[in-house]
Design an enzyme around this catalytic site. Structure first.
Site, PDB file in Angstrom:
ATOM      1  N   SER A 127      21.233  -8.343 -27.333  1.00 13.72           N
ATOM      2  CA  SER A 127      21.006  -7.449 -26.530  1.00 13.72           C
ATOM      3  C   SER A 127      22.225  -7.053 -25.361  1.00 13.72           C
ATOM      4  O   SER A 127      23.017  -8.063 -25.177  1.00 13.72           O
ATOM      5  CB  SER A 127      19.573  -7.771 -25.586  1.00 13.72           C
ATOM      6  N   ASP A 128      22.135  -6.046 -24.525  1.00 17.71           N
ATOM      7  CA  ASP A 128      22.789  -5.951 -23.468  1.00 17.71           C
ATOM      8  C   ASP A 128      22.157  -6.549 -22.389  1.00 17.71           C
ATOM      9  O   ASP A 128      21.172  -7.346 -22.373  1.00 17.71           O
ATOM     10  CB  ASP A 128      23.078  -4.423 -23.114  1.00 17.71           C
ATOM     11  N   TYR A 129      22.928  -6.453 -21.063  1.00 22.31           N
ATOM     12  CA  TYR A 129      22.523  -7.593 -20.002  1.00 22.31           C
ATOM     13  C   TYR A 129      21.227  -7.182 -19.483  1.00 22.31           C
ATOM     14  O   TYR A 129      20.964  -6.116 -19.059  1.00 22.31           O
ATOM     15  CB  TYR A 129      23.619  -6.928 -18.980  1.00 22.31           C
ATOM     16  N   THR A 130      20.413  -8.126 -19.697  1.00 22.50           N
ATOM     17  CA  THR A 130      18.764  -8.057 -19.269  1.00 22.50           C
ATOM     18  C   THR A 130      18.308  -7.035 -19.865  1.00 22.50           C
ATOM     19  O   THR A 130      17.210  -6.449 -19.334  1.00 22.50           O
ATOM     20  CB  THR A 130      18.592  -8.013 -17.797  1.00 22.50           C
TER      21      THR A 130
END
Length: 761
Positions: free
Chosen positions: A285-288
């Protein structure tokens, strides 16, 4: 959440995956991982799915906690934003000496356009149209990153973008599908080399999957909505090209697609990525972005974590929803053990391929860190790369190159700020060792030219806006005196000079992530300075810093010479001197169309026609597709860029007027350097499918060559076209070439070119 899509026979991109015997190496890896996973508890498997940040150079607001304790409990599979061999070794020692199964940790970093030695921003690199050069910059980035202990680079960003309001256009290769795919392949080759287990290669992470560059209104993280035909014909090819080149991992995007955010989009991550494209690597995933599904409206943390895992996501960046909720979801039947095992396996396979199980400390060699980072050779390549990305937008009366004599006044808020030279997404840049434009020019020119300097104006008139635009240590000092007083002082400096170099444009963080803009002019206070400098009557050269296309209509009309230097990296100042004073002839060509104003956006060369097109010789015609207040043409078209010399093109020669299914056509032009300088020209080939079963673009890039010619030299430039070059995805999403008439264009940009025709039988 279950989303139904119309079932279509997607032959697009999908190569048949033919079963074959496993190699001995694959068999060995499979046995190792199978044996390891038999020993792993559920908690240890979920730990592998957890990617945390060390808090160093983070790219979001959340920061991981209790990292050391979690390593010992096998609750962390990877760490990013930690660098230097000593720090990484300490963390790795915790994993391999104090955790139960001694599984090594994967260390990642945003290595976007260089590591310590920073190269031009990606949009600038694409403007070089030089694939070997781009591959070399990625190779150096991998060497330096691995020397500092990093094994995984979140690069390349391959998002196609046709909206310069979107700040992250700076991080990609512009508006074109074909060129973007070529750059993606070059980056993968440079980062990963031929052997992932080598100590000087990194696992690449293609981002952001998918369609992130088409965010509504150019506002970061916003929705994306487009037809399947546009996805497959225009936006998906660069991702697929990068994966076909062997990219080890891929990162999901923040936006939703057909109403489902990418991180939880099973159609995207399973149907397209795994089943159609046959991708066997790891998805992160990307950040959060898993947690952010809550704000998208998909449920609480447990629900969105289960959705993401079931969709095909393998690793959760920073959010820790996988770590904290999947055990409960498994007990409730909301996820399966099979899917958890599959995700865990992809992560363990990557670690195995990187050689971490064989030697967890192979990337922790402090001698390499001392000897292979920021070397003279790397800096020389950075300087060369920067010169090849600069785009000469205007050069009336041969204002450039300048002579190496006299006095030059370098004036403007970008004149003396070294921290802004690397550009956005240079998280590992050494600002202390990055010369400003003035410092670099002085070093390059020595005592041949006297250089004076003055700030001339603030970056923007609004102090709060300037603070937002100069984050992450990119501060530009403000002068709080009245604007007129600052300009008058700058004019006194200018009066002492023979030539004025106006260093204006954006600060580095005015583009990049979360740096969308609704106005793309040079800030008003800088324009006022430029107007005052022009009124001196002295020669003025605008050295333009930008991470995106700007609206330069006034500047194009009034400034004698404009050199767009983007953000050229560590050696920007020296490279600018090389080009301004003629040691290097500029050869860059823009890869994103420059509009005349923001009202024209989106504006790109490969647009569809309308049923009511504007006549070619018209400006405004009622009941035609046009504006009342501006014409339809861009300020600078895709592929545009001038040189200190001139290049003449002959008419196109085709060796055949008919192309058959198994045949080829050679299209050629004779290119002549008719000017006074040696130079490079990017010869560009476009095609047009004149009649199609669905509407087709007016032009599509299908080939380019960068050709160096000495002054007076001529050369025949050849392109070979086959049926593969003419294929597209039709109404049934079948990849086909349709018989009929085609136009082929060859020239210096997407607008100015020669034309020939042929028929596909």
């Amino acid at each position: 959440m279950k989303v139904k899509y119309k079932k279509i026979a997607f032959s697009l991109f999908a190569a048949l995956v033919v079963p074959s015997m496993l190699s001995a190496q694959d068999a060995k890896m499979n046995k190792f991982i199978e044996d390891l996973m038999k020993k792993m508890t559920l908690e240890e498997k979920l730990g592998q799915l957890n990617l945390v940040t060390a808090g160093e150079a983070t790219t979001g607001t959340a920061v991981s906690t209790d990292v050391e304790a979690k390593i010992k409990k096998s609750e962390i599979g990877g760490i990013f934003s930690m660098s230097t061999p000593s720090r990484i070794r300490k963390a790795q020692e915790l994993a391999v000496h104090q955790s139960r199964l001694k599984i090594p940790i994967l260390f990642g970093m945003d290595v976007i356009h260089g590591y310590r030695t920073i190269f031009p921003i990606p949009l600038a690199l694409s403007a070089s149209w030089d694939m070997p050069l781009i591959e070399q910059t990625a190779r150096i980035a991998a060497i330096e990153a691995t020397a500092d202990g990093i094994q995984w680079a979140y690069s390349p960003m391959v998002d196609v973008s046709r909206d310069p309001r979107w700040g992250r256009i700076s991080e990609g290769s512009g508006e074109d599908t074909y060129l973007g795919a070529k750059v993606a392949v070059a980056m993968i080759k440079g980062l990963q080399g031929d052997n992932l287990a080598a100590a000087n290669t990194v696992a690449a992470c293609v981002k952001h999957f998918a369609l992130y560059g088409a965010a509504e209104a150019g506002r970061d993280y916003s929705s994306t909505d487009m037809s399947l035909h546009r996805m497959y014909n225009e936006y998906l090819p660069p991702y697929k090209a990068a994966l076909d080149a062997g990219a080890a991992t891929i990162m999901t995007s923040f936006n939703d697609i057909n109403g489902v955010p990418a991180t939880a989009n099973k159609w995207l991550l399973t149907d397209v990525l795994r089943k159609q494209w046959g991708f066997k690597g790891m998805v992160v995933s990307d950040y959060t972005s898993v947690n952010e599904l809550i704000d998208h409206g998909l449920g609480d943390l447990q629900a969105v974590s289960a959705l993401s895992l079931n969709a095909g996501l393998d690793m959760d960046m920073v959010g820790e929803g996988f770590l904290t909720t999947l055990k409960k979801s498994l007990s409730e039947g909301k996820v399966t053990q099979k899917r958890i095992d599959e995700a865990c396996r992809y992560i363990l396979e990557l670690k195995y391929k990187l050689g971490l199980f064989e030697d967890p400390f192979r990337y922790c060699d402090e001698d390499r860190a001392k000897n292979e980072i920021y070397t003279k050779e790397h800096l020389a390549k950075a300087r060369e790369a920067a010169t090849k990305t600069f785009v000469l937008l205007k050069n009336d009366n041969k204002a450039l190159p300048l002579q190496k004599k006299g006095t030059v006044a370098v004036i403007g808020p970008l004149a003396n700020t070294g921290s802004n030279m690397p550009g956005t997404w240079s998280v590992s840049a050494d600002h202390a060792n990055t010369p400003s434009l003035v410092e670099g020019m002085k070093e390059a020119l020595g005592d041949k030219v006297k250089i004076l300097t003055h700030i001339g104006s603030n970056l923007v008139s609004d102090a709060a806006y300037q603070e937002r635009a100069t984050m992450f240590g990119r501060t530009i000092a403000r002068d709080n005196r009245p604007e007129s007083e600052i300009i008058n002082e700058a004019l006194n400096t200018a009066k002492q000079a023979d030539v004025i170099v106006a260093a204006l444009g954006e600060a580095s963080e005015m583009s990049g992530e979360s740096s969308s803009r609704t106005e793309l002019d040079i800030p008003k206070t800088q324009q006022n300075l430029l107007k005052a400098l022009l009124q001196t009557g002295k020669p003025v050269v605008l050295v333009l810093f930008t991470g995106r296309p700007l609206t330069l209509t006034w500047e194009q009309e009034n400034v004698p010479a404009i050199l767009n230097v983007w953000f050229g990296g560590t050696e920007t100042g020296k490279a600018v001197a090389d080009v301004l004073f003629g040691d290097v002839n500029p050869s860059g060509k823009i890869t994103a169309t420059f509009p005349k104003n923001v009202g024209q956006i989106p504006i790109y060369y490969a647009h569809k026609n309308t049923g009511r097109p504007l006549a070619k010789d018209g400006w405004f015609q009622k009941f035609r597709s046009n504006y009342l207040d501006v014409d339809n043409e861009p300020l600078y078209p895709f592929g545009y860029g001038l040189s200190y010399t001139t290049f003449d093109y002959s008419d196109i020669q085709l060796d055949n007027k008919t192309l058959t299914a198994n045949g080829k056509i050679n299209a050629s032009v004779t290119l002549k350097n008719a000017g006074d300088y040696d130079g490079e020209e990017v010869v560009q080939l476009y095609i047009q499918d004149v009649v199609g079963s669905i509407t087709r673009p007016v032009k599509e890039l299908k080939g380019f060559q960068k050709v160096f010619l000495k002054k007076g030299e001529s050369r025949t430039v050849n392109f070979t076209l086959s049926v593969e070059d003419l294929k597209f995805y039709n109404a049934d999403l079948k990849f086909v070439a349709e018989p009929g008439d085609f136009n082929v264009f060859i020239g210096t940009n997407s607008r100015d070119n020669k034309k020939a025709t042929f028929v596909l039988k």
